[in-house]
Write an enzyme that holds these catalytic residues in place. Structure first.
Site, PDB file in Angstrom:
ATOM      1  N   LYS A  87      74.551 -11.386 -36.177  1.00 16.77           N
ATOM      2  CA  LYS A  87      73.664 -10.376 -36.562  1.00 16.77           C
ATOM      3  C   LYS A  87      73.525 -10.359 -37.931  1.00 16.77           C
ATOM      4  O   LYS A  87      72.119 -10.263 -38.548  1.00 16.77           O
ATOM      5  CB  LYS A  87      74.535  -9.060 -36.512  1.00 16.77           C
ATOM      6  CG  LYS A  87      74.833  -8.519 -35.211  1.00 16.77           C
ATOM      7  CD  LYS A  87      75.826  -7.636 -35.027  1.00 16.77           C
ATOM      8  CE  LYS A  87      76.273  -7.295 -33.411  1.00 16.77           C
ATOM      9  NZ  LYS A  87      77.661  -6.627 -33.473  1.00 16.77           N
ATOM     10  N   ASP A  91      80.391 -12.826 -33.924  1.00 17.04           N
ATOM     11  CA  ASP A  91      79.357 -11.480 -33.619  1.00 17.04           C
ATOM     12  C   ASP A  91      78.706 -11.135 -34.785  1.00 17.04           C
ATOM     13  O   ASP A  91      77.717 -11.125 -34.844  1.00 17.04           O
ATOM     14  CB  ASP A  91      80.232 -10.475 -32.817  1.00 17.04           C
ATOM     15  CG  ASP A  91      79.236  -9.489 -32.467  1.00 17.04           C
ATOM     16  OD1 ASP A  91      78.422  -9.449 -31.698  1.00 17.04           O
ATOM     17  OD2 ASP A  91      79.425  -8.257 -33.176  1.00 17.04           O
ATOM     18  N   ARG A 109      73.923  -9.660 -10.561  1.00 11.57           N
ATOM     19  CA  ARG A 109      74.619 -10.579  -9.665  1.00 11.57           C
ATOM     20  C   ARG A 109      75.547  -9.713  -8.542  1.00 11.57           C
ATOM     21  O   ARG A 109      75.723  -9.894  -7.628  1.00 11.57           O
ATOM     22  CB  ARG A 109      75.916 -11.518 -10.290  1.00 11.57           C
ATOM     23  CG  ARG A 109      75.207 -12.822 -10.765  1.00 11.57           C
ATOM     24  CD  ARG A 109      76.184 -13.753 -11.122  1.00 11.57           C
ATOM     25  NE  ARG A 109      76.754 -13.366 -12.218  1.00 11.57           N
ATOM     26  CZ  ARG A 109      77.776 -13.980 -13.236  1.00 11.57           C
ATOM     27  NH1 ARG A 109      77.770 -15.366 -12.983  1.00 11.57           N
ATOM     28  NH2 ARG A 109      78.139 -13.321 -14.176  1.00 11.57           N
ATOM     29  N   GLY A 161      78.056   0.399 -27.485  1.00 14.32           N
ATOM     30  CA  GLY A 161      78.063   1.285 -26.179  1.00 14.32           C
ATOM     31  C   GLY A 161      76.831   1.410 -25.574  1.00 14.32           C
ATOM     32  O   GLY A 161      76.039   0.859 -26.115  1.00 14.32           O
ATOM     33  N   THR A 217      77.065  -2.247 -19.091  1.00 17.99           N
ATOM     34  CA  THR A 217      77.121  -1.271 -20.119  1.00 17.99           C
ATOM     35  C   THR A 217      75.720  -0.869 -20.531  1.00 17.99           C
ATOM     36  O   THR A 217      75.245   0.384 -20.255  1.00 17.99           O
ATOM     37  CB  THR A 217      78.111  -1.461 -21.202  1.00 17.99           C
ATOM     38  OG1 THR A 217      79.004  -2.033 -20.582  1.00 17.99           O
ATOM     39  CG2 THR A 217      78.336  -0.344 -21.823  1.00 17.99           C
ATOM     40  N   ALA A 253      55.282   7.271 -25.852  1.00 23.62           N
ATOM     41  CA  ALA A 253      54.674   5.886 -25.690  1.00 23.62           C
ATOM     42  C   ALA A 253      53.311   5.885 -25.159  1.00 23.62           C
ATOM     43  O   ALA A 253      52.500   5.031 -25.445  1.00 23.62           O
ATOM     44  CB  ALA A 253      55.400   5.296 -24.687  1.00 23.62           C
ATOM     45  N   ALA A 305      67.829  -7.225 -11.914  1.00 28.59           N
ATOM     46  CA  ALA A 305      68.651  -8.216 -11.326  1.00 28.59           C
ATOM     47  C   ALA A 305      69.940  -8.283 -11.979  1.00 28.59           C
ATOM     48  O   ALA A 305      70.274  -8.044 -13.006  1.00 28.59           O
ATOM     49  CB  ALA A 305      67.744  -9.603 -11.601  1.00 28.59           C
TER      50      ALA A 305
HETATM   51  N1  HSE Z   1      81.410  -6.369 -30.035  1.00 30.10           N
HETATM   52  C1  HSE Z   1      80.260  -5.699 -30.629  1.00 30.10           C
HETATM   53  C2  HSE Z   1      81.267  -4.890 -31.686  1.00 30.10           C
HETATM   54  C3  HSE Z   1      79.375  -4.734 -30.186  1.00 30.10           C
HETATM   55  O1  HSE Z   1      82.342  -4.657 -31.634  1.00 30.10           O
HETATM   56  O2  HSE Z   1      80.282  -4.346 -32.831  1.00 30.10           O
HETATM   57  C4  HSE Z   1      78.100  -5.419 -29.724  1.00 30.10           C
HETATM   58  O3  HSE Z   1      77.485  -6.227 -30.555  1.00 30.10           O
END
Ligand code: HSE
Length: 436
Positions: free
Chosen positions: A205, A201, A45, A302, A13, A33, A43
């Site tokens: 962050k 997640d 798979r 996204g 994505t 730039a 690269a």
């Molecule tokens: N899965 C994460 C979210 C997006 O729902 O915010 C990427 O960090």
């Protein structure tokens, strides 16, 4: 000036978004730039699918090592994700003297210190704007825009999936699992949604932001992590009746004895701007001494929003490569010799306000027993709500909002409240932040 050659590891994505935006906005990016940014190799798979995206514009290989060992490539863009193979590729790229751009928050939150040390030794750049809050330029804001400030705290909605789920539960009265399926269908959730819904997640962050804000190493293992899987719709409803929204917040705060680093569902007064961030959107609120509160809002995930951050890093590197690399922005905002070892506090040492919900027998003295326990532990009540019993029932819900206290103190109070014979079952505890 000769173009800067880029290799992209993983054309999913974000990778395809990066490829497409680089191509579409080529002229604009060149103007900014000062040199062309050219994707020389990809690269993936799934070579066939990757070829259908690049349409013959660059070489596609299945083996990532061909890319990180390719002497033609100046910058490796790592968009594979995860801790394992991505780490090997990143370290190999650094060893080969290449700059790295990554969107991989998990990798940096867990192995960032090792990666930055390797990069420092090889005098290459590791850039990671896309790793936190997708398209929102929060790393740049923290490391550069706010560099004059002493940052006091950061509170962010930094996982779109969980915010989408919480919005759906509140707006439409839907249950957790139904909204999770919608989030997955829309492509917000991570491949393994556990990372989203269990708060991991967001904790990755928050860990990165904490290090940058306070000049400490990344310490994901010290973060307190609580997701939204145990959150009940009834608490979202009661919170709303009291004038609050429940959000999954990533919080990091400077305290006298250390740093708070925590992710958990949090009540926020509904009048705060951040309480009104709905759906899959992200927002980060930063409170600093000179500028005060600043709020950053946008798409945290996204294809093209995240590509926007990846390409900003590519442009930064393309520019920095033309000047003295010693003068670039330090990875974690502070120069390596200016980092400090302020401890990350365990959750029991954290100070916050609380929402408590309990079911009690509707009879004289119950409230007195509960409030006496709170008073004895110097916990002050901020608001109180008692629901009427349903027809023919004798149990009622009581909701108490408290002023700030330490988590261990609150836990002690809850333990005692749960022993009162007229309090039925467990007390539900949700942390509350007034955020100014
Ligand atoms: N899965 C994460 C979210 C997006 O729902 O915010 C990427 O960090």
């Amino acid at each position: 000036m000769k173009p800067v050659k880029v290799g992209i590891l993983g054309l999913g994505t974000v990778g395809s978004g990066t490829f497409n935006v680089l191509k579409r906005n080529q002229k604009e990016i060149l103007g900014r730039a000062g040199r062309r940014i050219e994707v020389a190799m990809v690269a993936d798979r799934d070579v066939e699918r990757a070829q259908s995206i690049v349409k013959g514009d660059c070489e596609v290989v299945a083996d990532g090592y061909l890319l990180v060992n390719n002497p033609e490539i100046d910058i490796v863009v790592e968009l594979i994700g995860g801790y394992t193979v991505a780490k090997d590729f990143v370290l190999k790229a650094i060893e080969n003297g290449k700059h790295v751009v990554t969107a991989n928050k998990a990798l940096l939150a867990v192995h960032g210190n090792e990666i930055f040390e390797a990069a420092q030794k090889k005098k290459v750049i590791v850039a990671f704007e896309a790793a936190v809050a997708g398209g929102i330029p929060i790393i740049k804001a923290l490391r550069e825009g706010l560099t004059a400030n002493r940052i006091e705290w950061i509170a962010g909605i930094i996982n779109g999936t969980t915010n989408f789920i919480l919005s759906g539960m509140r707006d439409k009265g839907l249950d957790f699992n139904t909204v999770l399926k919608d989030a997955q269908a829309l492509g917000y959730a991570e491949a393994d949604p556990t990372f989203d819904i269990e708060g991991i997640d967001a904790a990755h962050k928050a860990t990165i932001m904490s290090a940058i804000a306070f000049g400490v190493p990344v310490q994901f293992d010290k973060a307190y992590v609580e997701g939204i899987t145990k959150l009940e719709s009834i608490d979202i409803t009661y919170a709303e009746q009291l004038g609050y929204r429940i959000k999954l917040l990533g919080i990091t705060k400077r305290m006298a004895n250390g740093i708070e680093l925590r992710v958990h569902p949090t009540l926020i007064p509904e009048k705060r701007l951040i309480a009104n961030v709905e759906g899959a959107m992200n927002a980060v609120l930063v409170n600093s001494d000179a500028v005060g509160a600043t709020l950053y809002y946008g798409k945290g995930a996204g294809s093209e929003p995240t590509a926007s951050a990846v390409i900003a890093d590519l442009v930064d590197i393309a520019r920095v490569d033309t000047v003295n690399p010693e003068h670039r922005v330090p990875y974690l905002a502070f120069q390596p010799d200016a980092m400090n070892d302020t401890p990350i506090l365990p959750i029991t040492e954290v100070t916050t306000s609380y929402y408590l919900r309990m079911q009690v027998k509707d009879q004289p003295g119950v409230l007195a027993d509960i409030t006496r326990i709170l008073a004895d532990l110097s916990i002050s009540i901020d608001a109180f709500l008692q629901k009427e019993p349903l027809e023919g029932e004798t149990l009622v819900d009581i909701i108490i909002l408290t002023h700030q206290t330490q988590e261990k103190n609150m836990n002690a109070a809850i333990e005692k409240i749960e022993q009162i014979s007229t309090v039925m079952g467990k007390v539900t505890k949700i942390r509350l932040e007034n955020l100014l």
